[in-house]
Structure formats: C-alpha cells, structure tokens
Motif scaffolding. Structure first.
Motif, PDB file in Angstrom:
ATOM      1  N   ASP A 137     -20.174  22.977  37.186  1.00  0.00           N
ATOM      2  CA  ASP A 137     -21.039  23.130  36.018  1.00  0.00           C
ATOM      3  C   ASP A 137     -22.424  23.599  36.466  1.00  0.00           C
ATOM      4  OD1 ASP A 137     -21.710  22.601  33.126  1.00  0.00           O
ATOM      5  OD2 ASP A 137     -23.138  21.278  34.130  1.00  0.00           O
ATOM      6  N   ILE A 138     -22.993  24.516  35.728  1.00  0.00           N
ATOM      7  CA  ILE A 138     -24.250  25.133  36.160  1.00  0.00           C
ATOM      8  C   ILE A 138     -25.412  24.132  36.139  1.00  0.00           C
ATOM      9  CG2 ILE A 138     -23.545  27.459  35.514  1.00  0.00           C
ATOM     10  CD1 ILE A 138     -25.110  27.140  32.927  1.00  0.00           C
ATOM     11  N   SER A 139     -25.454  23.235  35.170  1.00  0.00           N
ATOM     12  CA  SER A 139     -26.542  22.252  35.119  1.00  0.00           C
ATOM     13  C   SER A 139     -26.404  21.213  36.228  1.00  0.00           C
ATOM     14  CB  SER A 139     -26.578  21.573  33.748  1.00  0.00           C
ATOM     15  OG  SER A 139     -25.362  20.896  33.500  1.00  0.00           O
ATOM     16  N   GLU A 140     -25.153  20.792  36.518  1.00  0.00           N
ATOM     17  CA  GLU A 140     -24.939  19.856  37.612  1.00  0.00           C
ATOM     18  C   GLU A 140     -25.317  20.483  38.949  1.00  0.00           C
ATOM     19  OE1 GLU A 140     -24.093  16.729  37.495  1.00  0.00           O
ATOM     20  OE2 GLU A 140     -23.836  16.648  35.318  1.00  0.00           O
ATOM     21  N   TYR A 141     -24.995  21.735  39.115  1.00  0.00           N
ATOM     22  CA  TYR A 141     -25.339  22.427  40.364  1.00  0.00           C
ATOM     23  C   TYR A 141     -26.854  22.526  40.520  1.00  0.00           C
ATOM     24  CZ  TYR A 141     -25.896  26.136  43.794  1.00  0.00           C
ATOM     25  OH  TYR A 141     -26.268  26.875  44.896  1.00  0.00           O
ATOM     26  N   LEU A 142     -27.569  22.830  39.421  1.00  0.00           N
ATOM     27  CA  LEU A 142     -29.025  22.951  39.513  1.00  0.00           C
ATOM     28  C   LEU A 142     -29.647  21.623  39.917  1.00  0.00           C
ATOM     29  CD1 LEU A 142     -31.571  24.633  39.158  1.00  0.00           C
ATOM     30  CD2 LEU A 142     -31.564  24.002  36.729  1.00  0.00           C
ATOM     31  N   ASP A 143     -29.197  20.520  39.310  1.00  0.00           N
ATOM     32  CA  ASP A 143     -29.722  19.206  39.690  1.00  0.00           C
ATOM     33  C   ASP A 143     -29.442  18.905  41.161  1.00  0.00           C
ATOM     34  OD1 ASP A 143     -30.577  18.861  37.102  1.00  0.00           O
ATOM     35  OD2 ASP A 143     -28.792  17.741  36.479  1.00  0.00           O
ATOM     36  N   PHE A 144     -28.265  19.313  41.640  1.00  0.00           N
ATOM     37  CA  PHE A 144     -27.888  19.060  43.027  1.00  0.00           C
ATOM     38  C   PHE A 144     -28.824  19.792  43.987  1.00  0.00           C
ATOM     39  CE2 PHE A 144     -25.523  20.225  46.839  1.00  0.00           C
ATOM     40  CZ  PHE A 144     -25.004  19.011  47.234  1.00  0.00           C
ATOM     41  N   VAL A 145     -29.032  21.090  43.750  1.00  0.00           N
ATOM     42  CA  VAL A 145     -29.845  21.878  44.684  1.00  0.00           C
ATOM     43  C   VAL A 145     -31.323  21.499  44.580  1.00  0.00           C
ATOM     44  CG1 VAL A 145     -28.205  23.785  44.748  1.00  0.00           C
ATOM     45  CG2 VAL A 145     -30.045  23.800  43.044  1.00  0.00           C
ATOM     46  N   LEU A 146     -31.793  21.122  43.396  1.00  0.00           N
ATOM     47  CA  LEU A 146     -33.190  20.701  43.280  1.00  0.00           C
ATOM     48  C   LEU A 146     -33.442  19.419  44.058  1.00  0.00           C
ATOM     49  CD1 LEU A 146     -34.053  21.432  39.524  1.00  0.00           C
ATOM     50  CD2 LEU A 146     -34.738  22.723  41.555  1.00  0.00           C
ATOM     51  N   THR A 147     -32.453  18.521  44.041  1.00  0.00           N
ATOM     52  CA  THR A 147     -32.579  17.304  44.836  1.00  0.00           C
ATOM     53  C   THR A 147     -32.703  17.621  46.321  1.00  0.00           C
ATOM     54  OG1 THR A 147     -31.302  16.059  43.212  1.00  0.00           O
ATOM     55  CG2 THR A 147     -31.489  15.102  45.407  1.00  0.00           C
ATOM     56  N   LEU A 148     -31.882  18.553  46.794  1.00  0.00           N
ATOM     57  CA  LEU A 148     -31.944  18.933  48.205  1.00  0.00           C
ATOM     58  C   LEU A 148     -33.248  19.655  48.529  1.00  0.00           C
ATOM     59  CD1 LEU A 148     -28.308  20.092  49.026  1.00  0.00           C
ATOM     60  CD2 LEU A 148     -29.435  17.968  49.661  1.00  0.00           C
ATOM     61  N   PHE A 149     -33.695  20.541  47.636  1.00  0.00           N
ATOM     62  CA  PHE A 149     -34.973  21.218  47.865  1.00  0.00           C
ATOM     63  C   PHE A 149     -36.110  20.199  48.011  1.00  0.00           C
ATOM     64  CE2 PHE A 149     -33.420  25.315  45.768  1.00  0.00           C
ATOM     65  CZ  PHE A 149     -33.317  25.963  46.979  1.00  0.00           C
ATOM     66  N   PHE A 150     -36.156  19.234  47.112  1.00  0.00           N
ATOM     67  CA  PHE A 150     -37.217  18.226  47.157  1.00  0.00           C
ATOM     68  C   PHE A 150     -37.101  17.377  48.425  1.00  0.00           C
ATOM     69  CE2 PHE A 150     -38.532  13.843  46.275  1.00  0.00           C
ATOM     70  CZ  PHE A 150     -39.870  14.038  45.998  1.00  0.00           C
ATOM     71  N   ALA A 151     -35.865  16.975  48.769  1.00  0.00           N
ATOM     72  CA  ALA A 151     -35.679  16.108  49.935  1.00  0.00           C
ATOM     73  C   ALA A 151     -36.114  16.808  51.218  1.00  0.00           C
ATOM     74  CB  ALA A 151     -34.219  15.680  50.028  1.00  0.00           C
ATOM     75  N   PHE A 152     -35.709  18.054  51.399  1.00  0.00           N
ATOM     76  CA  PHE A 152     -36.054  18.766  52.634  1.00  0.00           C
ATOM     77  C   PHE A 152     -37.525  19.178  52.640  1.00  0.00           C
ATOM     78  CE2 PHE A 152     -31.507  18.973  53.041  1.00  0.00           C
ATOM     79  CZ  PHE A 152     -31.299  19.004  54.408  1.00  0.00           C
ATOM     80  N   GLY A 153     -38.062  19.538  51.486  1.00  0.00           N
ATOM     81  CA  GLY A 153     -39.494  19.847  51.435  1.00  0.00           C
ATOM     82  C   GLY A 153     -40.342  18.638  51.774  1.00  0.00           C
ATOM     83  N   LEU A 154     -39.937  17.473  51.283  1.00  0.00           N
ATOM     84  CA  LEU A 154     -40.670  16.251  51.592  1.00  0.00           C
ATOM     85  C   LEU A 154     -40.500  15.856  53.057  1.00  0.00           C
ATOM     86  CD1 LEU A 154     -42.413  14.029  50.258  1.00  0.00           C
ATOM     87  CD2 LEU A 154     -40.299  12.758  49.865  1.00  0.00           C
ATOM     88  N   ALA A 155     -39.290  16.032  53.592  1.00  0.00           N
ATOM     89  CA  ALA A 155     -39.046  15.666  54.992  1.00  0.00           C
ATOM     90  C   ALA A 155     -39.876  16.515  55.953  1.00  0.00           C
ATOM     91  CB  ALA A 155     -37.568  15.809  55.312  1.00  0.00           C
ATOM     92  N   PHE A 156     -40.128  17.768  55.590  1.00  0.00           N
ATOM     93  CA  PHE A 156     -40.906  18.638  56.465  1.00  0.00           C
ATOM     94  C   PHE A 156     -42.403  18.309  56.455  1.00  0.00           C
ATOM     95  CE2 PHE A 156     -38.578  22.421  58.211  1.00  0.00           C
ATOM     96  CZ  PHE A 156     -37.313  21.896  58.025  1.00  0.00           C
ATOM     97  N   GLU A 157     -42.815  17.345  55.633  1.00  0.00           N
ATOM     98  CA  GLU A 157     -44.210  16.910  55.622  1.00  0.00           C
ATOM     99  C   GLU A 157     -44.481  15.811  56.647  1.00  0.00           C
ATOM    100  OE1 GLU A 157     -46.466  18.363  53.795  1.00  0.00           O
ATOM    101  OE2 GLU A 157     -45.054  19.639  52.714  1.00  0.00           O
ATOM    102  N   ILE A 158     -43.488  15.422  57.422  1.00  0.00           N
ATOM    103  CA  ILE A 158     -43.651  14.318  58.378  1.00  0.00           C
ATOM    104  C   ILE A 158     -44.767  14.581  59.390  1.00  0.00           C
ATOM    105  CG2 ILE A 158     -42.506  13.114  60.288  1.00  0.00           C
ATOM    106  CD1 ILE A 158     -39.972  13.107  58.657  1.00  0.00           C
ATOM    107  N   PRO A 159     -44.903  15.789  59.953  1.00  0.00           N
ATOM    108  CA  PRO A 159     -46.029  15.992  60.892  1.00  0.00           C
ATOM    109  C   PRO A 159     -47.391  15.756  60.250  1.00  0.00           C
ATOM    110  CG  PRO A 159     -44.410  17.743  61.119  1.00  0.00           C
ATOM    111  CD  PRO A 159     -44.009  16.963  59.918  1.00  0.00           C
ATOM    112  N   ILE A 160     -47.549  16.162  58.987  1.00  0.00           N
ATOM    113  CA  ILE A 160     -48.823  15.947  58.298  1.00  0.00           C
ATOM    114  C   ILE A 160     -49.087  14.454  58.132  1.00  0.00           C
ATOM    115  CG2 ILE A 160     -50.149  16.446  56.230  1.00  0.00           C
ATOM    116  CD1 ILE A 160     -49.535  18.901  57.904  1.00  0.00           C
ATOM    117  N   ALA A 161     -48.048  13.721  57.728  1.00  0.00           N
ATOM    118  CA  ALA A 161     -48.206  12.276  57.555  1.00  0.00           C
ATOM    119  C   ALA A 161     -48.545  11.599  58.884  1.00  0.00           C
ATOM    120  CB  ALA A 161     -46.931  11.681  56.966  1.00  0.00           C
ATOM    121  N   THR A 162     -47.923  12.045  59.965  1.00  0.00           N
ATOM    122  CA  THR A 162     -48.201  11.457  61.280  1.00  0.00           C
ATOM    123  C   THR A 162     -49.640  11.694  61.707  1.00  0.00           C
ATOM    124  OG1 THR A 162     -45.887  11.838  61.901  1.00  0.00           O
ATOM    125  CG2 THR A 162     -47.451  11.416  63.677  1.00  0.00           C
ATOM    126  N   ILE A 163     -50.126  12.913  61.521  1.00  0.00           N
ATOM    127  CA  ILE A 163     -51.502  13.234  61.895  1.00  0.00           C
ATOM    128  C   ILE A 163     -52.495  12.430  61.060  1.00  0.00           C
ATOM    129  CG2 ILE A 163     -53.227  15.072  61.893  1.00  0.00           C
ATOM    130  CD1 ILE A 163     -51.014  17.010  62.653  1.00  0.00           C
TER     131      ILE A 163
END
Length: 368
Positions: A146-172
């Motif tokens: 389903d197109i709406s289920e797929y969009l929710d799935f990929v948005l979750t992954l986009f947010f998770a990986f975008g947030l995870a890549f902020e770890i160096p900033i948080a460490t500094i």
C-alpha cells in the motif's frame, strides 16, 4: 542591549511567519510534482518487486493524500537550512562571542549530517531491506504494498538515520559543555554498542537488517565524535589558558602599580636592609614581637583612661602604625597578602625603627 519581553515575542512571531511562508512556497512548488517525488521514493521497492506486481492504494483518498503528505514533508526537508537560519537569528543575540563561533558551524554540520543520513538510508539501506523482504515472501503471496503504508515506513527510516547521523554533534556538545570528556566516552564504548542496537531496534521496523544497518553507523559515528571532540578539547584548553594568562598579567600589573604608588621600590628597601645589617626573625620571634607591640598599645590606651597625658603628634603617628601592624596580622591570617603588602609599604615609610624592623620581617616572610 536587553530587549523587553514583548519585543522578543514579536520577533519570534515574525520569524515563525517567515518560516511558515517559506515552507508554504516550497510546498506549492513541489506539489505539482508530488507523484514524481513519490515515484522516486518508491524506486528502491519497485526495482525488487516480482514481475507483474505493483503498489496499490487501499484507501479512497490515498492517491491524493499520499503525494500531498510527501510534498509537505519534502518542503520542510528542503527548507531546513532557512528554518535553522531563522532559529539562529533569534537566539544569536543572547550568545557570547565564543558561543557564536561554535554554534554556527554546529548548525551547518547538523543539517549536512541529517541529509547524509537520509541519503545513506535511501541508497544503501532501502535496496538491502526491500530485497530481503521480497525474497522471503511466502509462496502464493503477491507483494503489493500500500502506498500510504510504504510512505510511513520510509519516513520512519529517513528520520531514524538522519537522527543517528547527528551523534558526532551531540558528542562534541557534551564535551564542550563540560558534561563529560573523550576519555570517559571511550571507556563507555561497550555500553554504547549495546545501546546502538537497542535504539536500532526501537527506531526501525522489526527486521534484523535495518536494525543492524542503523546500529553500525551509529557506532562508527560515535567513534568519529570522540576523535573530533579530542581536537576540540585541546583548542578550548588553549583558549582558556590564554585568557587566564591575560587576567593574571593584568592583575599583576595592577598590583605592581598600586605598590609603586604606595611605597618606595622594593629594590631600594632591599639595599637599605643590606646596609643596616638586617637579619630576618624566626616565626617565634616574629610572634613575640607582635605580641609585645600589642601589649604596649593596650597599656597606652589604658593610661589614657586613667590620667590625661600629653598626646603628641609623634605618638599619634606611632599608634596609627601599630594599628596598621595589627591589621596586617589579620590580613595575613585571612590570606589577603596583596592588601597586607600594601600596608607594610606604608609602615616602612611612616613607622619608627622598631616598627620598620617588624614590617621588614613580615615582608621577608611574605616573599618566602
């Protein structure tokens, strides 16, 4: 210059209106291309779907609402640099100069890292995850997402990986604020690895591949954050050392100027000491001398009350010097050596021979 509270609220309102206006303009530009944007987002899944299958819409309004939702989220995504610029413009006047130097690069780096996290999810994680999902499909089941289920799935992954890549900033930031050190962070490495897999389990769909693909970059980025924070700590320590040296030099200059005004040069006093054959007293002799002077002062004060005596200007001056010596003794006990030294210089100029000897002994002890 401090501004009234209402002016801050008005400025916040203006900046929020600008941010909303920019997002709205970008959304209006992207909405006609909503279907094309969705096709781009769905390409990793479409490429691995079995032949003869396609994505479906199970809800009546999904063909319209799904591209609409994606266009709005894409507008916020592409407007993020301007949104952060408005945030920076609001908080910058309240920051110190060294905080401004630190905040702007961190804001820019956080935006770049979030975009890199989203790109990593799209180009690396999505192909592996969707290929795995389609390969384990039970026999007789057609993959028609389903197109709406797929969009929710990929948005979750986009947010998770975008947030995870902020770890160096948080460490500094943690090291910069003094909440921890790179050495302490390195010692917690085993806990961080376990925590990365736990966070990967919570932020990603329930599959091992996406969890691992999120946990491993988080670990690597944590190590990168430790490395960069070490360089930052060294630069910070150097700045603080320079500031301390400047403050110490200015304080020393002020103390030297005050001493020069109050008394003759110390070298001249040292020369006089050598000529007169001056020898420093021991601590016991020094205490006895101070007690003797204090006793003499008490006797003189008592005699004033018993019978009036002729009080010459010379006696008044000596009494004033004796009081200064008592005050000097109290200042020594309070560890206020600068004030004590200043009064000692005055005693050397105003005191009698005995008082000068006492002052010289105290000066020699302070110099030691």
């Amino acid at each position: 210059m401090e501004q009234p509270f209402m002016s801050h609220l008005l400025e916040l309102r203006d900046r929020l209106l600008r941010a909303v206006l920019v997002v709205l303009v970008v959304f209006l530009v992207l909405f006609p291309f909503g279907n094309d944007i969705y096709h781009f987002i769905a390409e990793p899944l479409m490429a691995v779907m079995p032949e003869g299958t396609s994505m479906i819409a199970t809800k009546v309004a999904s063909p319209f609402l799904t591209p609409f939702k994606l266009s709005l989220i894409a507008a916020v995504f592409f407007s993020m640099p301007y949104l952060l610029y408005q945030l920076w413009g609001f908080i910058a006047p309240g920051l110190y100069a060294h905080e401004k130097k630190m905040a702007m690069p961190l804001l820019a780096s956080s935006v770049v890292l979030f975009y890199l996290g989203a790109a990593f999810a799209y180009y690396v994680v999505f192909p592996l995850v969707f290929k795995f999902f389609t390969s384990v499909t039970p026999e007789g089941v057609a993959v028609m997402t389903d197109i709406s289920e797929y969009l929710d799935f990929v948005l979750t992954l986009f947010f998770a990986f975008g947030l995870a890549f902020e770890i160096p900033i948080a460490t500094i930031l943690l090291v910069w604020m003094g909440m921890t050190t790179p050495q302490k962070l390195a010692s917690k490495r085993p806990y961080v690895i376990v925590g990365a897999f736990v966070i990967g389990m919570l932020l990603t769909p329930p599959d091992v591949i996406s969890q691992t693909m999120l946990a491993l970059p988080m670990w690597v980025l944590f190590e990168a954050g430790i490395i960069f924070s070490r360089f930052f700590v060294r630069e910070k320590d150097e700045d603080e050392t320079e500031d301390d040296e400047e403050e110490a030099s200015s304080s020393a200059a002020d103390a030297t100027a005050a001493a020069t005004v109050a008394t003759p040069p110390v070298h001249a006093q040292a020369a006089d000491d050598d000529d007169n054959g001056f020898k420093p007293l021991s601590d016991e002799e020094m205490e006895a001398e101070l007690d003797r002077l204090e006793a003499e002062l008490d006797e003189e004060e008592a005699s004033w009350h018993e019978e009036p005596a002729e009080n010459t200007q010379e006696n008044k001056d000596q009494d004033a010097v004796d009081k200064k010596l008592e005050r000097i003794n109290r200042l020594r006990e309070d560890m206020d050596f600068d004030a004590a030294r200043k009064l000692l210089y005055e005693v050397l100029v105003e005191g009698s021979d005995e008082q000068v000897v006492v002052a010289k002994n105290i000066l020699s002890q302070l110099d030691d």
